[in-house]
Design a protein around this motif. Structure first.
Motif, PDB file in Angstrom:
ATOM      1  N   CYS A  46       1.331  -1.204  -0.066  1.00 27.07           N
ATOM      2  CA  CYS A  46       0.076  -0.267  -0.036  1.00 27.07           C
ATOM      3  C   CYS A  46       0.865   1.088   0.315  1.00 27.07           C
ATOM      4  N   SER A  47       1.298   2.420  -0.674  1.00 27.40           N
ATOM      5  CA  SER A  47       1.418   3.234  -0.714  1.00 27.40           C
ATOM      6  C   SER A  47       1.032   4.797   0.851  1.00 27.40           C
ATOM      7  N   ASP A  48       2.129   4.995   1.128  1.00 27.99           N
ATOM      8  CA  ASP A  48       1.669   6.174   1.931  1.00 27.99           C
ATOM      9  C   ASP A  48       0.345   6.758   2.027  1.00 27.99           C
ATOM     10  N   GLU A  49       0.372   6.963   0.775  1.00 29.65           N
ATOM     11  CA  GLU A  49      -1.095   7.953   1.077  1.00 29.65           C
ATOM     12  C   GLU A  49      -2.530   6.787   1.224  1.00 29.65           C
ATOM     13  N   LEU A  50      -2.691   6.226   0.710  1.00 32.13           N
ATOM     14  CA  LEU A  50      -3.489   5.256   0.985  1.00 32.13           C
ATOM     15  C   LEU A  50      -3.688   4.913   2.467  1.00 32.13           C
ATOM     16  N   PHE A  51      -2.425   4.947   3.477  1.00 28.30           N
ATOM     17  CA  PHE A  51      -2.436   4.469   4.955  1.00 28.30           C
ATOM     18  C   PHE A  51      -2.722   6.267   5.404  1.00 28.30           C
ATOM     19  N   ARG A  52      -2.503   7.563   5.252  1.00 29.71           N
ATOM     20  CA  ARG A  52      -3.296   8.766   5.115  1.00 29.71           C
ATOM     21  C   ARG A  52      -4.416   8.461   5.133  1.00 29.71           C
ATOM     22  N   ILE A  53      -4.775   8.237   4.239  1.00 24.68           N
ATOM     23  CA  ILE A  53      -6.325   8.228   3.726  1.00 24.68           C
ATOM     24  C   ILE A  53      -7.228   7.362   4.895  1.00 24.68           C
ATOM     25  N   GLY A  54      -6.995   6.474   4.805  1.00 22.34           N
ATOM     26  CA  GLY A  54      -7.393   5.400   6.380  1.00 22.34           C
ATOM     27  C   GLY A  54      -6.988   6.403   7.773  1.00 22.34           C
ATOM     28  N   GLY A  55      -6.762   6.850   7.973  1.00 22.38           N
ATOM     29  CA  GLY A  55      -6.613   7.489   8.921  1.00 22.38           C
ATOM     30  C   GLY A  55      -4.602   7.242   9.885  1.00 22.38           C
ATOM     31  N   TYR A  56      -3.856   6.094   9.248  1.00 21.94           N
ATOM     32  CA  TYR A  56      -2.657   5.545   9.653  1.00 21.94           C
ATOM     33  C   TYR A  56      -1.625   6.390   9.529  1.00 21.94           C
ATOM     34  N   LEU A  57      -0.695   6.079   9.917  1.00 16.86           N
ATOM     35  CA  LEU A  57       0.585   7.113   9.420  1.00 16.86           C
ATOM     36  C   LEU A  57       1.132   6.015   8.438  1.00 16.86           C
ATOM     37  N   PRO A  58       1.787   6.786   7.639  1.00 11.81           N
ATOM     38  CA  PRO A  58       2.403   5.491   6.554  1.00 11.81           C
ATOM     39  C   PRO A  58       3.388   4.524   6.974  1.00 11.81           C
ATOM     40  N   GLN A  59       3.016   2.821   6.500  1.00  6.37           N
ATOM     41  CA  GLN A  59       3.673   2.265   6.892  1.00  6.37           C
ATOM     42  C   GLN A  59       3.905   1.619   8.718  1.00  6.37           C
ATOM     43  N   SER A  60       2.073   2.223   8.900  1.00  7.28           N
ATOM     44  CA  SER A  60       2.974   1.782  10.810  1.00  7.28           C
ATOM     45  C   SER A  60       2.065   0.664  10.746  1.00  7.28           C
ATOM     46  N   VAL A  61       0.991   0.268   9.690  1.00  7.06           N
ATOM     47  CA  VAL A  61       0.696  -1.328  10.092  1.00  7.06           C
ATOM     48  C   VAL A  61       1.494  -2.888   8.494  1.00  7.06           C
ATOM     49  N   THR A  62       1.583  -3.787   8.901  1.00  7.21           N
ATOM     50  CA  THR A  62       1.958  -4.610   8.367  1.00  7.21           C
ATOM     51  C   THR A  62       0.048  -4.508   7.510  1.00  7.21           C
ATOM     52  N   PRO A  63       0.630  -4.534   5.604  1.00  2.01           N
ATOM     53  CA  PRO A  63      -0.333  -4.832   5.137  1.00  2.01           C
ATOM     54  C   PRO A  63      -0.619  -6.001   4.722  1.00  2.01           C
ATOM     55  N   SER A  64      -1.543  -6.664   4.736  1.00  2.00           N
ATOM     56  CA  SER A  64      -2.029  -8.175   4.695  1.00  2.00           C
ATOM     57  C   SER A  64      -3.609  -7.885   4.595  1.00  2.00           C
ATOM     58  N   MET A  65      -4.258  -9.321   3.708  1.00  2.00           N
ATOM     59  CA  MET A  65      -5.521  -8.780   2.950  1.00  2.00           C
ATOM     60  C   MET A  65      -6.460  -9.179   3.944  1.00  2.00           C
ATOM     61  N   THR A  66      -6.254  -9.647   5.876  1.00  4.50           N
ATOM     62  CA  THR A  66      -6.710  -9.421   6.711  1.00  4.50           C
ATOM     63  C   THR A  66      -6.481  -7.722   7.638  1.00  4.50           C
ATOM     64  N   LYS A  67      -6.386  -7.076   7.744  1.00 10.14           N
ATOM     65  CA  LYS A  67      -6.259  -5.799   7.714  1.00 10.14           C
ATOM     66  C   LYS A  67      -6.724  -4.584   6.592  1.00 10.14           C
ATOM     67  N   ALA A  68      -6.135  -5.140   4.923  1.00 12.22           N
ATOM     68  CA  ALA A  68      -7.095  -4.522   3.809  1.00 12.22           C
ATOM     69  C   ALA A  68      -8.455  -4.364   4.137  1.00 12.22           C
ATOM     70  N   LEU A  69      -9.527  -5.100   4.662  1.00  9.06           N
ATOM     71  CA  LEU A  69     -10.798  -5.043   5.236  1.00  9.06           C
ATOM     72  C   LEU A  69     -11.345  -4.750   6.168  1.00  9.06           C
ATOM     73  N   GLU A  70     -10.049  -4.441   7.601  1.00  2.00           N
ATOM     74  CA  GLU A  70     -10.486  -3.830   8.085  1.00  2.00           C
ATOM     75  C   GLU A  70     -11.026  -2.052   8.275  1.00  2.00           C
ATOM     76  N   PRO A  71     -10.855  -1.427   7.668  1.00  2.00           N
ATOM     77  CA  PRO A  71     -11.121  -0.279   7.491  1.00  2.00           C
ATOM     78  C   PRO A  71     -12.676  -0.303   7.397  1.00  2.00           C
ATOM     79  N   PHE A  72     -13.069  -1.089   6.079  1.00  2.00           N
ATOM     80  CA  PHE A  72     -14.652  -0.914   4.985  1.00  2.00           C
ATOM     81  C   PHE A  72     -15.103  -1.019   5.983  1.00  2.00           C
ATOM     82  N   HIS A  73     -16.611  -0.145   5.887  1.00  2.00           N
ATOM     83  CA  HIS A  73     -17.512  -0.535   7.415  1.00  2.00           C
ATOM     84  C   HIS A  73     -17.866  -1.411   6.721  1.00  2.00           C
ATOM     85  N   PRO A  74     -18.436  -2.007   7.780  1.00  2.00           N
ATOM     86  CA  PRO A  74     -19.076  -3.619   8.261  1.00  2.00           C
ATOM     87  C   PRO A  74     -20.205  -4.063   6.792  1.00  2.00           C
ATOM     88  N   GLU A  75     -21.003  -2.771   6.643  1.00  2.00           N
ATOM     89  CA  GLU A  75     -21.581  -3.479   6.227  1.00  2.00           C
ATOM     90  C   GLU A  75     -20.916  -3.137   4.508  1.00  2.00           C
TER      91      GLU A  75
END
Length: 168
Positions: A86-115
């Motif tokens: 993930c790019s640094d800006e994607l982290f920022r859009i999600g409200g995270y510091l760039p590269q503060s979380v190791t990207p994974s498919m499980t982590k990638a789905l977490e920010p999405f609204h449950p619905e």
């Protein structure tokens, strides 16, 4: 007194030795020339590789800056290796510091609204199976609780056998 000795064999040996030495010198000069040419070609290839690396670094810098200015993030999923970048800006859009979380498919789905989470998963899976592009407006929930609407879009890159390789 006079001694006469036949030195024909010695003369023939000296001549053969001189011929062998001349042939060896010729071979050394030829091989040195070949190695010099190969070295010049290798030096040129290394210089080209360094130029390409510098151009790539420059392009990456421009992309990073453009994403930051446009507030557009990017991601790339290697299907076979199941890795996500993930790019640094994607982290920022999600409200995270760039590269503060190791990207994974499980982590990638977490920010999405449950619905929206199931739809995001289905859309990406269908894109991989059918080799199609996708675009949806979905909601994400930032760590501070703020809900943002984002355009979630991408496409599938296939290998030479038309097998899906990467989702971008």
């Amino acid at each position: 007194r006079l001694i006469v000795k036949d030195v024909s064999a010695r003369k023939a040996a000296e001549e053969a030795l001189q011929n062998a030495y001349a042939m060896l010198e010729t071979k050394v000069r030829e091989r040195t020339s070949e190695l010099t040419q190969s070295n010049a070609q290798l030096t040129a290839k290394i210089a080209e590789h360094k130029r390409t690396e510098e151009e790539l670094k420059h392009t990456q810098h421009i992309l990073h800056h453009a994403q930051q200015v446009a507030h557009v993030g990017s991601w790339e999923r290697d299907i076979a290796n199941r890795t996500l970048h993930c790019s640094d800006e994607l982290f920022r859009i999600g409200g995270y510091l760039p590269q503060s979380v190791t990207p994974s498919m499980t982590k990638a789905l977490e920010p999405f609204h449950p619905e929206d989470r199931e739809e995001v998963y289905r859309v990406v899976q269908r894109a991989i199976e059918q080799g199609i592009a996708f675009s949806r407006i979905v909601r994400i929930i930032r760590p501070d609780g703020a809900i943002r609407h984002v355009r979630f879009q991408g496409s599938v890159l296939c290998d030479q056998n038309n097998k899906p390789q990467t989702v971008v």
